[in-house]
Design a protein around this motif. Structure first.
Motif, PDB file in Angstrom:
ATOM      1  N   LEU A 317       4.163 -39.632  22.195  1.00 16.01           N
ATOM      2  CA  LEU A 317       3.789 -39.177  20.848  1.00 16.01           C
ATOM      3  C   LEU A 317       2.307 -38.807  20.781  1.00 16.01           C
ATOM      4  N   ASN A 318       1.514 -39.452  21.646  1.00 18.74           N
ATOM      5  CA  ASN A 318       0.074 -39.105  21.680  1.00 18.74           C
ATOM      6  C   ASN A 318      -0.207 -37.886  22.553  1.00 18.74           C
ATOM      7  N   ASN A 319       0.815 -37.383  23.215  1.00 18.09           N
ATOM      8  CA  ASN A 319       0.632 -36.233  24.116  1.00 18.09           C
ATOM      9  C   ASN A 319       1.714 -35.187  23.873  1.00 18.09           C
ATOM     10  N   LEU A 320       1.979 -34.915  22.589  1.00 21.89           N
ATOM     11  CA  LEU A 320       3.095 -34.016  22.247  1.00 21.89           C
ATOM     12  C   LEU A 320       2.917 -32.602  22.773  1.00 21.89           C
ATOM     13  N   ASP A 321       1.656 -32.217  23.052  1.00 26.82           N
ATOM     14  CA  ASP A 321       1.432 -30.866  23.561  1.00 26.82           C
ATOM     15  C   ASP A 321       2.100 -30.658  24.932  1.00 26.82           C
ATOM     16  N   LEU A 322       2.452 -31.759  25.626  1.00 18.98           N
ATOM     17  CA  LEU A 322       3.120 -31.628  26.938  1.00 18.98           C
ATOM     18  C   LEU A 322       4.629 -31.400  26.795  1.00 18.98           C
ATOM     19  N   PHE A 323       5.151 -31.548  25.580  1.00 21.63           N
ATOM     20  CA  PHE A 323       6.605 -31.522  25.385  1.00 21.63           C
ATOM     21  C   PHE A 323       7.024 -30.352  24.498  1.00 21.63           C
ATOM     22  N   PRO A 324       8.304 -29.917  24.543  1.00 22.97           N
ATOM     23  CA  PRO A 324       9.360 -30.443  25.399  1.00 22.97           C
ATOM     24  C   PRO A 324       9.198 -29.969  26.849  1.00 22.97           C
ATOM     25  N   VAL A 325       9.740 -30.780  27.766  1.00 24.47           N
ATOM     26  CA  VAL A 325       9.669 -30.493  29.196  1.00 24.47           C
ATOM     27  C   VAL A 325      11.018 -29.942  29.649  1.00 24.47           C
ATOM     28  N   LEU A 360      22.334 -29.774  28.767  1.00 26.21           N
ATOM     29  CA  LEU A 360      22.205 -31.060  28.050  1.00 26.21           C
ATOM     30  C   LEU A 360      23.360 -32.005  28.363  1.00 26.21           C
ATOM     31  N   GLU A 361      24.566 -31.447  28.505  1.00 28.08           N
ATOM     32  CA  GLU A 361      25.733 -32.280  28.844  1.00 28.08           C
ATOM     33  C   GLU A 361      25.550 -32.950  30.198  1.00 28.08           C
ATOM     34  N   ASP A 362      24.997 -32.179  31.149  1.00 33.96           N
ATOM     35  CA  ASP A 362      24.769 -32.740  32.491  1.00 33.96           C
ATOM     36  C   ASP A 362      23.834 -33.943  32.416  1.00 33.96           C
ATOM     37  N   LEU A 363      22.826 -33.874  31.528  1.00 33.74           N
ATOM     38  CA  LEU A 363      21.862 -34.972  31.439  1.00 33.74           C
ATOM     39  C   LEU A 363      22.558 -36.263  31.017  1.00 33.74           C
ATOM     40  N   LYS A 364      23.486 -36.136  30.055  1.00 34.45           N
ATOM     41  CA  LYS A 364      24.215 -37.337  29.617  1.00 34.45           C
ATOM     42  C   LYS A 364      24.993 -37.913  30.789  1.00 34.45           C
ATOM     43  N   LYS A 365      25.645 -37.013  31.547  1.00 37.53           N
ATOM     44  CA  LYS A 365      26.458 -37.494  32.683  1.00 37.53           C
ATOM     45  C   LYS A 365      25.581 -38.164  33.741  1.00 37.53           C
ATOM     46  N   LEU A 366      24.313 -37.762  33.811  1.00 37.11           N
ATOM     47  CA  LEU A 366      23.407 -38.363  34.812  1.00 37.11           C
ATOM     48  C   LEU A 366      22.832 -39.698  34.341  1.00 37.11           C
ATOM     49  N   TYR A 375      14.276 -35.743  22.157  1.00 35.79           N
ATOM     50  CA  TYR A 375      13.127 -35.172  21.454  1.00 35.79           C
ATOM     51  C   TYR A 375      12.088 -34.565  22.393  1.00 35.79           C
ATOM     52  N   PHE A 376      12.273 -34.780  23.683  1.00 35.47           N
ATOM     53  CA  PHE A 376      11.195 -34.430  24.623  1.00 35.47           C
ATOM     54  C   PHE A 376      11.622 -33.478  25.736  1.00 35.47           C
ATOM     55  N   VAL A 377      12.905 -33.054  25.753  1.00 35.33           N
ATOM     56  CA  VAL A 377      13.348 -32.201  26.857  1.00 35.33           C
ATOM     57  C   VAL A 377      14.031 -30.933  26.348  1.00 35.33           C
ATOM     58  N   THR A 378      13.998 -29.938  27.228  1.00 39.77           N
ATOM     59  CA  THR A 378      14.949 -28.835  27.117  1.00 39.77           C
ATOM     60  C   THR A 378      15.712 -28.804  28.438  1.00 39.77           C
ATOM     61  N   ALA A 379      16.964 -28.358  28.368  1.00 38.56           N
ATOM     62  CA  ALA A 379      17.762 -28.210  29.585  1.00 38.56           C
ATOM     63  C   ALA A 379      18.350 -26.803  29.538  1.00 38.56           C
ATOM     64  N   ALA A 380      18.050 -26.007  30.540  1.00 38.89           N
ATOM     65  CA  ALA A 380      18.412 -24.588  30.570  1.00 38.89           C
ATOM     66  C   ALA A 380      17.940 -23.912  29.274  1.00 38.89           C
ATOM     67  N   GLY A 381      16.768 -24.291  28.828  1.00 37.89           N
ATOM     68  CA  GLY A 381      16.156 -23.669  27.649  1.00 37.89           C
ATOM     69  C   GLY A 381      16.631 -24.218  26.323  1.00 37.89           C
ATOM     70  N   LYS A 382      17.631 -25.098  26.325  1.00 35.93           N
ATOM     71  CA  LYS A 382      18.178 -25.609  25.045  1.00 35.93           C
ATOM     72  C   LYS A 382      17.533 -26.945  24.681  1.00 35.93           C
ATOM     73  N   PHE A 383      17.155 -27.063  23.404  1.00 38.28           N
ATOM     74  CA  PHE A 383      16.588 -28.310  22.886  1.00 38.28           C
ATOM     75  C   PHE A 383      17.668 -29.013  22.071  1.00 38.28           C
ATOM     76  N   GLY A 384      17.909 -30.294  22.339  1.00 34.58           N
ATOM     77  CA  GLY A 384      19.038 -30.966  21.682  1.00 34.58           C
ATOM     78  C   GLY A 384      18.639 -31.982  20.638  1.00 34.58           C
ATOM     79  N   GLY A 385      17.354 -32.138  20.358  1.00 33.41           N
ATOM     80  CA  GLY A 385      16.922 -33.177  19.422  1.00 33.41           C
ATOM     81  C   GLY A 385      17.111 -32.768  17.976  1.00 33.41           C
ATOM     82  N   ARG A 386      17.208 -33.774  17.129  1.00 33.71           N
ATOM     83  CA  ARG A 386      17.339 -33.500  15.697  1.00 33.71           C
ATOM     84  C   ARG A 386      15.998 -33.023  15.122  1.00 33.71           C
TER      85      ARG A 386
END
Ligand code: SF4
Length: 424
Positions: A317-325, A360-366, A375-386
Motif C-alpha cells: 500500500l505504501n508502494n502502489l506505484d509498482l502495482f498492478p504487476v 486469472l483462473e490459472d492463478l487460482k489453480k496455482l 488488487y495487485f496483479v494483472t494476468a494476461a493484461g486482465k485485472f481481477g480486483g474489485r
C-alpha cells in the motif's frame, strides 16, 4: 532438600519464559492402561529445518542467578523457591523421558550460579554425560550464559545441536536500564565466536569429512517485546544485523509477561498485544525469505508495524506505484513482493508460465491467495480486483481483525505424574 520431581517442577516452570525454543502445549494427560503423556512438566515442541515437530524437555539447570535483570522471574531479588540439578540427575531424567517417548530432545538453559564459566561447566558436564555416558544422540539445544569463555563455547558446540545466546532487550539503553550486569559485549562476543567456530568447522569438514560437527542446527536468540519502549523499527534493524552479522538461524520474539516491578517496566496490568509479536514474526519472515530490508518496511516517521495489516500488504500500500504487476513478465523478486504470493506460489508461477500465458483462473489453480493478490496483479493484461490499486479503500479491504489470540504457552498446569509416582 528437594526431590528430583520437585526440582523438575520448579525448573520446568522457570524455563517457560524462553521463547527461543518454540513451544506449544497440549492438555492431554496420560491415563491408566495407556501410554504417553503430553502433559509433563517442561515438555514443549520445536520444529526442525525439514518441518518435523520434536517434543523437548525445556528446563533450567538452575534458577539460582547472581544477576538481577528486572524483567526476569529468576532475578536474584525475586523471592522464589530455588533449585539446582546435579549433572547426572538431569542427564538421567532426559534418558528416562526419552526411553518412555515423552521427549525427543532437550532444551537446556540456566541462571548464572556463581559466574558464567562455572555455570557453563555444569551444563557441559550434563550434556557430556548424555552424549558419552548414556550414548544419547537426540536433539540438544543449550543456551550459552552471557560472558562464557571461548573454550567452553567451543566444547559445548561439539556436544549440542544448537547453541545460542539470548539478547533479550533490543537496545543498549534498555539493557543498561533493566539488566545493568549484562554487558552487550558479553552477549555479542559469544555470538561471534559461535559464528566463527561454525565457519571453521565447515572448512575442516571440507578437508576431513569425519571432523565432528559444531552446533549443526546453528544459533538462535530471543528478543523480549514491549518491556521497553524500543520500536518495531529498532527491533527489526537489530534482527537484520543479527541475521547478517552473526549468521543467526532464527530470532524469536517474546511478548513481555509482567513478572517484575521495576519502575521502567510496564505496569503489571499492561498486556503487550500478541498481535505485535505476530506482526514482528511476519516482518522477520520477509527479511529472511522475501529479500526485504527493515528500512523498506518501517521508517523513523512510522516506526511501528500496522496491527491491522500484515507487513507485506502494508508495504504494497505504501508502494502502489509498482502495482498492478503483470504475473507473466514480473521477475521472481517482484513476484515475491505481491501480497498473497509466497515463495512456493512465486516458484509455481515461474514454472507454469514457461508452458503458457497465465490468466486469472490459472492463478487460482496455482494456489495464489487471490483474496489479497487480486488488487495487485494483472494476468494476461486482465485485472481481477474489485478496487483499482490506487483506491483508498484498499486498506479497509485488506485489514484483518485485531482481536488476535495466540495459543498460550503457559496455560497448562505443570503436572508431574511420572516423577511423583516415585520413578525417581
Ligand atoms: S542472567 Fe538470565 S536468568 Fe539471570 S536474571 Fe538475567 S535473564 Fe534472568
Amino acid at each position: 532438600m528437594l526431590t528430583t520431581a520437585e526440582k523438575l517442577n520448579i525448573l520446568g516452570e522457570a524455563a517457560k519464559y524462553d521463547a527461543s525454543c518454540s513451544s506449544s502445549g497440549s492438555g492431554r494427560q496420560g491415563k491408566p492402561g495407556g501410554f504417553g503423556n503430553a502433559h509433563m512438566a517442561g515438555i514443549c515442541h520445536t520444529w526442525t529445518d525439514d518441518g518435523r515437530c520434536l517434543s523437548l524437555l525445556k528446563v533450567l539447570y538452575s534458577n539460582v542467578c547472581i544477576f538481577d535483570c528486572a524483567y526476569c522471574v529468576n532475578r536474584t531479588s525475586n523471592d522464589v523457591l530455588r533449585a539446582t540439578f546435579e549433572p547426572d540427575e538431569l542427564a538421567q531424567i532426559v534418558v528416562e523421558f526419552y526411553k518412555r517417548n515423552y521427549i525427543e530432545g532437550l532444551f537446556l538453559s540456566s541462571g548464572i550460579i556463581k559466574n558464567p564459566d562455572y555455570t557453563m561447566e555444569q551444563l557441559t558436564k550434563t550434556v557430556s554425560l548424555l552424549r558419552n555416558k548414556y550414548n544419547y544422540y537426540g536433539y540438544i539445544h543449550v543456551k550459552v550464559v552471557p560472558g562464557t569463555s571461548k573454550k567452553l563455547i567451543e566444547a559445548m558446540g561439539l556436544l549440542a545441536d544448537r547453541i545460542s545466546v539470548n539478547i533479550e532487550l533490543p537496545s543498549k539503553n534498555s539493557l543498561a536500564l533493566l539488566a545493568p550486569q549484562k554487558k552487550p559485549k558479553n552477549i555479542t562476543l559469544p555470538m561471534q565466536q559461535i559464528k566463527l567456530a561454525k565457519l571453521d568447522n565447515a572448512e575442516a569438514r571440507k578437508k576431513y569429512k569425519k571432523a565432528p560437527l559444531f552446533a549443526p542446527a546453528g544459533q538462535s536468540t530471543q528478543i523480549i517485546i514491549g518491556a521497553t519502549p524500543d520500536s518495531d523499527l529498532a527491533i527489526l534493524r537489530l534482527s537484520e544485523g543479527l541475521y547478517n552479522g552473526y549468521n543467526m538461524k532464527r530470532v524469536y520474539y517474546s511478548a513481555y509477561l509482567p513478572v517484575g516491578k521495576h519502575p521502567a517496566l510496564p505496569s503489571p496490568e499492561t498486556r503487550v498485544p500478541l498481535l505485535r509479536e505476530h506482526r514482528l514474526y511476519q516482518a522477520d519472515w520477509l527479511l529472511r525469505f522475501y529479500g526485504f530490508q527493515a528500512a523498506e518496511l518501517l521508517n523513523d516517521e512510522k516506526p511501528s508495524l500496522d496491527l491491522e495489516l500484515d507487513p507485506k500488504c502494508n508495504w504494497a500500500l505504501n508502494n502502489l506505484d509498482l502495482f498492478p504487476v503483470e504475473v507473466n513478465t514480473a521477475d521472481y523478486q517482484l513476484l515475491l513482493r505481491i501480497p498473497g504470493i509466497g515463495v512456493q506460489s512465486a516458484q509455481r508461477i515461474i514454472a507454469a508460465r514457461k508452458e503458457k500465458r497465465l490468466n486469472l483462473e490459472d492463478l487460482k489453480k496455482l494456489g495464489i491467495v487471490m483474496k489479497r493478490a487480486q488488487y495487485f496483479v494483472t494476468a494476461a493484461g486482465k485485472f481481477g480486483g474489485r478496487l483499482r490499486p490506487k483506491s483508498h479503500n484498499l486498506h479497509t479491504a485488506l485489514a484483518q481483525p485485531t482481536d488476535y489470540v495466540q495459543l498460550s504457552l503457559f496455560d497448562l498446569p505443570t503436572a508431574n505424574s511420572f516423577l511423583n509416582a516415585g520413578n525417581f
